[in-house]
Design a protein around this motif. Structure first.
Motif, PDB file in Angstrom:
ATOM      1  N   GLY A  52       0.814  -1.198   0.000  1.00 25.17           N
ATOM      2  CA  GLY A  52       0.000   0.000   0.000  1.00 25.17           C
ATOM      3  C   GLY A  52       0.855   1.258   0.000  1.00 25.17           C
ATOM      4  O   GLY A  52       2.087   1.221   0.001  1.00 25.17           O
ATOM      5  N   LYS A  53       0.187   2.381   0.009  1.00 20.12           N
ATOM      6  CA  LYS A  53       0.858   3.670  -0.035  1.00 20.12           C
ATOM      7  C   LYS A  53       1.331   4.068   1.351  1.00 20.12           C
ATOM      8  O   LYS A  53       0.596   3.964   2.337  1.00 20.12           O
ATOM      9  CB  LYS A  53      -0.096   4.732  -0.588  1.00 20.12           C
ATOM     10  N   LEU A  54       2.595   4.547   1.438  1.00 20.77           N
ATOM     11  CA  LEU A  54       3.183   4.952   2.703  1.00 20.77           C
ATOM     12  C   LEU A  54       3.541   6.428   2.666  1.00 20.77           C
ATOM     13  O   LEU A  54       3.975   6.947   1.626  1.00 20.77           O
ATOM     14  CB  LEU A  54       4.456   4.145   3.003  1.00 20.77           C
ATOM     15  N   PRO A  55       3.415   7.127   3.794  1.00 16.48           N
ATOM     16  CA  PRO A  55       3.922   8.506   3.857  1.00 16.48           C
ATOM     17  C   PRO A  55       5.439   8.509   3.857  1.00 16.48           C
ATOM     18  O   PRO A  55       6.094   7.469   4.014  1.00 16.48           O
ATOM     19  CB  PRO A  55       3.343   9.030   5.178  1.00 16.48           C
ATOM     20  N   SER A  56       6.021   9.679   3.702  1.00 18.43           N
ATOM     21  CA  SER A  56       7.480   9.777   3.571  1.00 18.43           C
ATOM     22  C   SER A  56       8.203   9.298   4.829  1.00 18.43           C
ATOM     23  O   SER A  56       9.287   8.706   4.733  1.00 18.43           O
ATOM     24  CB  SER A  56       7.870  11.228   3.274  1.00 18.43           C
ATOM     25  N   THR A  57       7.635   9.525   6.015  1.00 16.84           N
ATOM     26  CA  THR A  57       8.300   9.085   7.233  1.00 16.84           C
ATOM     27  C   THR A  57       8.388   7.567   7.312  1.00 16.84           C
ATOM     28  O   THR A  57       9.412   7.012   7.728  1.00 16.84           O
ATOM     29  CB  THR A  57       7.551   9.624   8.465  1.00 16.84           C
ATOM     30  N   LEU A  58       7.336   6.875   6.889  1.00 15.95           N
ATOM     31  CA  LEU A  58       7.387   5.416   6.879  1.00 15.95           C
ATOM     32  C   LEU A  58       8.328   4.904   5.801  1.00 15.95           C
ATOM     33  O   LEU A  58       8.918   3.826   5.954  1.00 15.95           O
ATOM     34  CB  LEU A  58       5.986   4.837   6.675  1.00 15.95           C
ATOM     35  N   ARG A  59       8.478   5.640   4.704  1.00 16.81           N
ATOM     36  CA  ARG A  59       9.465   5.256   3.703  1.00 16.81           C
ATOM     37  C   ARG A  59      10.878   5.334   4.279  1.00 16.81           C
ATOM     38  O   ARG A  59      11.734   4.480   4.005  1.00 16.81           O
ATOM     39  CB  ARG A  59       9.351   6.176   2.475  1.00 16.81           C
ATOM     40  N   HIS A  60      11.133   6.349   5.076  1.00 13.48           N
ATOM     41  CA  HIS A  60      12.438   6.447   5.742  1.00 13.48           C
ATOM     42  C   HIS A  60      12.612   5.328   6.770  1.00 13.48           C
ATOM     43  O   HIS A  60      13.717   4.780   6.922  1.00 13.48           O
ATOM     44  CB  HIS A  60      12.584   7.814   6.412  1.00 13.48           C
ATOM     45  N   LEU A  61      11.548   4.975   7.470  1.00 16.00           N
ATOM     46  CA  LEU A  61      11.622   3.861   8.411  1.00 16.00           C
ATOM     47  C   LEU A  61      11.930   2.555   7.675  1.00 16.00           C
ATOM     48  O   LEU A  61      12.697   1.719   8.179  1.00 16.00           O
ATOM     49  CB  LEU A  61      10.308   3.740   9.191  1.00 16.00           C
ATOM     50  N   GLN A  62      11.340   2.369   6.513  1.00 10.13           N
ATOM     51  CA  GLN A  62      11.616   1.171   5.721  1.00 10.13           C
ATOM     52  C   GLN A  62      13.099   1.072   5.372  1.00 10.13           C
ATOM     53  O   GLN A  62      13.711   0.003   5.491  1.00 10.13           O
ATOM     54  CB  GLN A  62      10.780   1.196   4.440  1.00 10.13           C
ATOM     55  N   GLN A  63      13.707   2.191   4.989  1.00  6.21           N
ATOM     56  CA  GLN A  63      15.129   2.186   4.662  1.00  6.21           C
ATOM     57  C   GLN A  63      15.976   1.965   5.914  1.00  6.21           C
ATOM     58  O   GLN A  63      17.021   1.289   5.857  1.00  6.21           O
ATOM     59  CB  GLN A  63      15.512   3.503   3.974  1.00  6.21           C
ATOM     60  N   ASP A  64      15.539   2.503   7.055  1.00  4.97           N
ATOM     61  CA  ASP A  64      16.266   2.270   8.308  1.00  4.97           C
ATOM     62  C   ASP A  64      16.233   0.796   8.690  1.00  4.97           C
ATOM     63  O   ASP A  64      17.236   0.242   9.160  1.00  4.97           O
ATOM     64  CB  ASP A  64      15.664   3.115   9.434  1.00  4.97           C
ATOM     65  N   LEU A  65      15.092   0.139   8.504  1.00  7.69           N
ATOM     66  CA  LEU A  65      14.982  -1.282   8.817  1.00  7.69           C
ATOM     67  C   LEU A  65      15.853  -2.121   7.885  1.00  7.69           C
ATOM     68  O   LEU A  65      16.408  -3.151   8.300  1.00  7.69           O
ATOM     69  CB  LEU A  65      13.523  -1.730   8.738  1.00  7.69           C
ATOM     70  N   ARG A  66      15.981  -1.716   6.652  1.00  9.68           N
ATOM     71  CA  ARG A  66      16.877  -2.430   5.742  1.00  9.68           C
ATOM     72  C   ARG A  66      18.318  -2.335   6.213  1.00  9.68           C
ATOM     73  O   ARG A  66      19.086  -3.302   6.103  1.00  9.68           O
ATOM     74  CB  ARG A  66      16.729  -1.872   4.329  1.00  9.68           C
ATOM     75  N   LYS A  67      18.714  -1.179   6.735  1.00  8.01           N
ATOM     76  CA  LYS A  67      20.070  -1.046   7.264  1.00  8.01           C
ATOM     77  C   LYS A  67      20.269  -1.924   8.497  1.00  8.01           C
ATOM     78  O   LYS A  67      21.352  -2.475   8.706  1.00  8.01           O
ATOM     79  CB  LYS A  67      20.357   0.418   7.603  1.00  8.01           C
ATOM     80  N   VAL A  68      19.228  -2.057   9.318  1.00  7.30           N
ATOM     81  CA  VAL A  68      19.328  -2.922  10.493  1.00  7.30           C
ATOM     82  C   VAL A  68      19.605  -4.363  10.073  1.00  7.30           C
ATOM     83  O   VAL A  68      20.402  -5.077  10.698  1.00  7.30           O
ATOM     84  CB  VAL A  68      18.035  -2.848  11.328  1.00  7.30           C
ATOM     85  N   MET A  69      18.961  -4.818   8.993  1.00  7.32           N
ATOM     86  CA  MET A  69      19.076  -6.201   8.562  1.00  7.32           C
ATOM     87  C   MET A  69      20.297  -6.452   7.677  1.00  7.32           C
ATOM     88  O   MET A  69      20.490  -7.589   7.215  1.00  7.32           O
ATOM     89  CB  MET A  69      17.813  -6.615   7.809  1.00  7.32           C
TER      90      MET A  69
END
Length: 348
Positions: A52-69
């Motif tokens: 689904g569609k995400l706001p910009s803050t959740l898009r940044h959270l998605q990239q942060d989670l990728r860095k965690v993994m």
């Protein structure tokens, strides 16, 4: 009549084994890349994506989670609107991907789902979060060197004992989300991050914290540490003697550690500063993201199947801000179900 040639030309090609096709070599290399060469266990890999569609803050959270993994995740995974969940499952198999982290933004608070591919189970959390950039802006001296993401984080679990199902299954998921660590063979220089997952029994939430690990030798002033790390001659123009650089007030106190619990003796050398011959202080610094997660749903399959753990919601409170809306979760499951659809390319 020509005689057969003797010598090096005749024996050319002898002594070599059969030629292996390039496709077979690629398959063997891919199989070796999915197995830990030390422990022999399969390396868990992950996809972090959204539905689904995400706001910009959740898009940044998605990239942060990728860095965690990192490093066993697709940091630059590209999604298309027409991609459904089945497309990700089909791509995950050949790449050896075993775990999905799925972000969504229903009418209530954002949701984060942890799933095993391809058969589940799926744990759905309602989250409140702070981005890695927010954590860095709140610190006087943020520290997040790029080299710490070359190895997986160490997962530390706290507060999950004695809870029973479904938390026993959740603990097993968290333990196998990153490669296992063998204390007898692990290199201390590779342990540079910690992922802390702590369950608060009073609030019934899971605290998600991500830290960097820094070792600091005890008894060495800050100026000496910088001199050894940078390998550069310091500016001594305003000093009368070299001893003034070492003993200048205001620097010796910063290197001392009063807490004995934070001081350890290293079993082996880590670098030229932290060696087994001296004690070092272990310091953790949060690098983000930070999340507070409330478990709201557990499904037996991959975003489908029997519901094993519904969060109890009173009828009169359904739809209020900050509480779980069962219609939102059901709507997500309908959209993300394993229905047939055209498979689009997903590039890494």
């Amino acid at each position: 009549m020509r005689q057969p040639r003797s010598g090096p030309g005749k024996s050319r090609g002898r002594g070599r084994g059969p030629r292996i096709p390039a496709t077979t070599l690629r398959k063997q290399q891919a199989a070796l890349a999915n197995v830990d060469q030390i422990t022999g266990a399969k390396i868990p890999k992950s996809f972090v994506f959204s539905r689904g569609k995400l706001p910009s803050t959740l898009r940044h959270l998605q990239q942060d989670l990728r860095k965690v993994m990192l490093p066993y995740t697709a940091l630059n995974l590209k999604e298309k609107k027409r991609n459904n969940l089945k497309d990700f499952v089909n791509v995950a198999g050949p790449l050896g991907v075993t775990h999905f982290l799925i972000l969504s933004n229903p009418k209530s608070l954002p949701h984060l789902r942890f799933s095993n591919s391809p058969q589940g189970p799926t744990f759905t959390f309602q989250i409140e979060y702070a981005l890695a950039a927010d954590i860095a802006n709140s610190q006087k001296r943020p520290r997040c060197p790029p080299g710490i993401f070359k190895n997986s984080p160490l997962v530390v679990l706290s507060g999950f004992s004695g809870l029973g199902n479904p938390f026993e299954s959740l603990v097993e998921y968290f333990q196998h989300m990153v490669p296992a660590v063998d204390p007898s063979t692990v290199k201390l220089a590779e342990c540079q991050r910690i992922l802390l997952l702590k369950y608060d029994k009073e609030k019934e939430v899971v605290d998600f914290r991500h830290y960097s690990i820094k070792l600091q030798p005890v008894g060495i002033s800050r100026r000496i540490r910088k001199l050894m790390q940078n390998n550069q001659v310091p500016d001594l123009r305003d000093l009368k003697d070299v001893s003034d650089y070492v003993t200048k007030a205001g620097y010796g106190s910063e290197s001392e550690v009063d807490d004995e619990a934070a001081t350890v003796s290293l079993p082996s050398d880590v670098d030229k500063l932290n060696q087994a011959s001296r004690k070092s202080a272990v310091r953790l610094q949060e690098i983000g993201p930070r999340m507070t997660m409330r478990l709201v749903k557990v499904e037996a399959g991959l975003c489908s199947g029997d519901v094993l753990y519904p969060w109890p919601v009173a009828k009169e409170s359904v739809g209020k801000k900050g509480e779980v809306n069962e219609e939102d979760i059901g709507q997500e499951d309908t959209e993300d179900g394993l229905e047939d659809g055209s498979e689009e390319e997903m590039e890494e």
